[in-house]
Design a protein around this motif. Structure first.
Motif, mmCIF file in Angstrom:
data_model
loop_
_atom_site.group_PDB
_atom_site.id
_atom_site.type_symbol
_atom_site.label_atom_id
_atom_site.label_comp_id
_atom_site.label_asym_id
_atom_site.label_seq_id
_atom_site.Cartn_x
_atom_site.Cartn_y
_atom_site.Cartn_z
ATOM 1 N N THR A 113 0.819 -1.213 0.000
ATOM 2 C CA THR A 113 0.000 0.000 0.000
ATOM 3 C C THR A 113 0.854 1.265 0.000
ATOM 4 O OG1 THR A 113 -0.132 0.319 2.405
ATOM 5 C CG2 THR A 113 -1.652 -1.282 1.422
ATOM 6 N N ASP A 114 0.185 2.370 -0.229
ATOM 7 C CA ASP A 114 0.797 3.686 -0.067
ATOM 8 C C ASP A 114 0.518 4.195 1.341
ATOM 9 O OD1 ASP A 114 2.093 4.136 -2.413
ATOM 10 O OD2 ASP A 114 0.621 5.507 -3.263
ATOM 11 N N GLY A 115 1.512 4.086 2.204
ATOM 12 C CA GLY A 115 1.417 4.677 3.529
ATOM 13 C C GLY A 115 0.787 3.828 4.608
ATOM 14 N N GLU A 116 0.327 2.615 4.275
ATOM 15 C CA GLU A 116 -0.331 1.769 5.272
ATOM 16 C C GLU A 116 0.320 0.399 5.409
ATOM 17 O OE1 GLU A 116 -2.555 2.852 7.283
ATOM 18 O OE2 GLU A 116 -2.956 4.787 6.322
ATOM 19 N N GLY A 117 1.534 0.240 4.908
ATOM 20 C CA GLY A 117 2.267 -1.001 5.088
ATOM 21 C C GLY A 117 1.795 -2.134 4.200
ATOM 22 N N ILE A 118 1.885 -3.353 4.749
ATOM 23 C CA ILE A 118 1.600 -4.582 4.002
ATOM 24 C C ILE A 118 0.414 -5.300 4.633
ATOM 25 C CG2 ILE A 118 2.530 -6.830 3.301
ATOM 26 C CD1 ILE A 118 5.352 -5.557 3.758
ATOM 27 N N MET A 119 -0.493 -5.783 3.795
ATOM 28 C CA MET A 119 -1.561 -6.679 4.236
ATOM 29 C C MET A 119 -1.284 -8.051 3.638
ATOM 30 S SD MET A 119 -3.315 -4.340 5.836
ATOM 31 C CE MET A 119 -4.924 -5.028 6.225
ATOM 32 N N VAL A 120 -1.467 -9.107 4.435
ATOM 33 C CA VAL A 120 -1.298 -10.479 3.956
ATOM 34 C C VAL A 120 -2.628 -11.199 4.136
ATOM 35 C CG1 VAL A 120 0.060 -12.589 4.069
ATOM 36 C CG2 VAL A 120 1.115 -10.403 4.721
ATOM 37 N N ILE A 121 -3.189 -11.670 3.015
ATOM 38 C CA ILE A 121 -4.524 -12.271 3.035
ATOM 39 C C ILE A 121 -4.415 -13.765 2.770
ATOM 40 C CG2 ILE A 121 -6.812 -12.276 1.970
ATOM 41 C CD1 ILE A 121 -6.319 -9.380 1.151
#
Length: 325
Positions: free
Chosen positions: A182-190
Motif C-alpha cells: 500500500t501507499d502509507g499503510e504497510g503490508i496486508m497479507v490475506i
C-alpha cells in the motif's frame, strides 16, 4: 518481453516500442499510431502476441509472426484509453487494468468491461495478480481491493470492514497468500483463514510499498521507500501466522533506501533497483553488493529488471536500457 524467436521487445515512456534483433536495436513503427507513444506495460501471451498497454491509445495486440494488429480502445469496449497493467491467466484470458476506467477482460473474440455497473468502488486498477484458486485480485485506486472468483466479485474496502487503502503492488506466494503493498499503510497479507497487517510494529521501516519477490526458500522480499525487508512467515498455531523481518538499509550497505523494484535471478540473488542510485544485489541473505551504472542521473533511476538468458540481466532505467553480464 522476449518472443519465441529470442527477440527482445522494449517499451518506453514516451518514445514508443523498440525491438532488439540480433545485436541491433530499432524502433518499431505501428501503422496509424505515433512513434513516440507512451507505453506502461508489455505482455507476451501464450500464442506469441505482444500486448501493449498505452497512456492514450488503449491496448494494442501485435502479432509477431505477421505484424497484424488488433486494437481495444474507447471505441470498442474500453471506458478509458489509459491502460496501466496487463496480466494473462492460465486459460489465456488477458486482463487489463485502466486508470479511471475499471477492469477489462479479453477472452478469444469477447471483450468485457467491469466498472461501476459491476460495483467497483475505485476505477483505477494499477496492480493485478492471480490467486492460487485462479481468482483475480486487483487494486481499486484508493478504495482497497477487489477479487473476481468465477463471476462473483468480492470487495475489501471500508464498506466491507476492510480499509480504503491505496494499493500499489500485489503478489501471490507459492502457498497462495496474497501480499498487498500500500501507499502509507504497510503490508496486508490475506489468507483463507487470516488477515494480517505488517507495519512499523513488525519492523517494516517504511509503510510505502513498491514491489514483492519470493526466493527459493520462501522468503518474501519487499521493496519500500525505506529500504528492503526480507520476511519469513510461519504458522504458530491454527489460523495464526507469525512473521520475522530482516531489514537491509543504507546502514547495511544499500546506496539508498528508496527502492523501486526487485528481481530474483536464476542464481537466487535478489537484485534491487533504486530511485537515483543505480542497482545491486543481495546474496546469501546478507551481503549487499552495488553494481555501477553510467553516472547520468537518469541511468541510475532503475524501474525494472529481467533476466532472459543466464548471465545477462536487462535493466530499464530513466536513461534507457542496459545489459549486464
Amino acid at each position: 518481453q522476449v518472443d519465441t524467436l529470442g527477440n527482445v521487445w522494449i517499451a518506453s515512456l514516451g518514445d514508443g516500442l523498440y525491438l532488439k534483433k540480433g545485436k541491433k536495436f530499432r524502433p518499431v513503427e505501428i501503422p496509424n499510431y505515433p512513434q513516440r507513444m507512451l507505453i506502461w506495460d508489455l505482455l507476451m501471451d501464450q500464442e506469441g502476441h505482444l500486448w501493449i498497454a498505452s497512456l492514450k491509445h488503449g491496448v494494442l495486440s501485435w502479432s509477431v509472426e505477421d505484424s497484424s494488429l488488433m486494437v481495444i480502445n474507447d471505441q470498442n469496449g474500453l471506458l478509458k484509453n489509459h491502460v496501466h497493467a496487463l496480466l494473462e491467466d492460465e486459460w489465456g484470458t488477458i486482463w487489463m487494468g485502466t486508470s479511471g476506467g475499471g477492469l477489462g477482460r479479453y477472452a478469444g473474440q469477447e471483450f468485457i468491461h467491469y466498472g461501476r455497473e459491476s460495483e467497483l468502488q475505485g476505477q483505477s486498477v494499477y496492480a493485478l495478480t492471480i490467486g492460487k484458486d485462479s481468482s483475480l485480485w486487483f487494486s481499486q485506486g484508493n478504495k482497497g481491493l477487489g477479487r473476481l472468483k468465477g463471476r462473483i466479485f468480492e470487495f475489501y474496502n471500508e464498506q466491507t470492514g476492510f480499509e480504503d487503502l491505496t494499493v500499489r503492488a500485489l503478489y501471490t506466494d507459492r502457498q497462495g497468500a496474497i501480499w498487498v503493498g500500500t501507499d502509507g499503510e504497510g503490508i496486508m497479507v490475506i489468507r483463507d483463514s487470516s488477515l494480517d497487517r505488517l507495519d512499523r510494529d513488525y519492523g517494516i521501516s517504511s509503510p510505502w510499498i513498491r514491489d514483492f519477490v519470493e526466493d527459493k526458500d520462501g522468503y518474501i522480499w519487499v521493496a519500500t521507500t525505506g529500504g528492503i525487508a526480507r520476511i519469513s512467515a510461519y504458522q504458530d498455531e491454527p489460523y495464526k501466522w507469525e512473521y520475522q523481518v530482516k531489514l537491509f538499509t543504507t546502514q547495511d550497505g544499500l546506496p539508498s533506501d528508496r527502492v523501486n523494484c526487485l528481481y530474483r535471478d536464476l542464481e537466487d540473488r535478489i537484485w534491487y533497483g533504486l530511485d537515483g542510485q543505480g542497482l545491486g544485489f543481495i546474496e546469501k541473505d546478507s551481503l549487499v553488493r552495488r553494481v555501477p551504472l553510467e553516472e547520468s542521473r537518469a541511468r541510475r533511476i532503475v524501474r525494472c529488471m529481467r533476466e532472459y538468458t543466464q548471465g545477462h540481466l536487462w535493466v530499464g532505467s530513466g536513461g534507457g536500457v542496459s545489459r549486464l553480464s
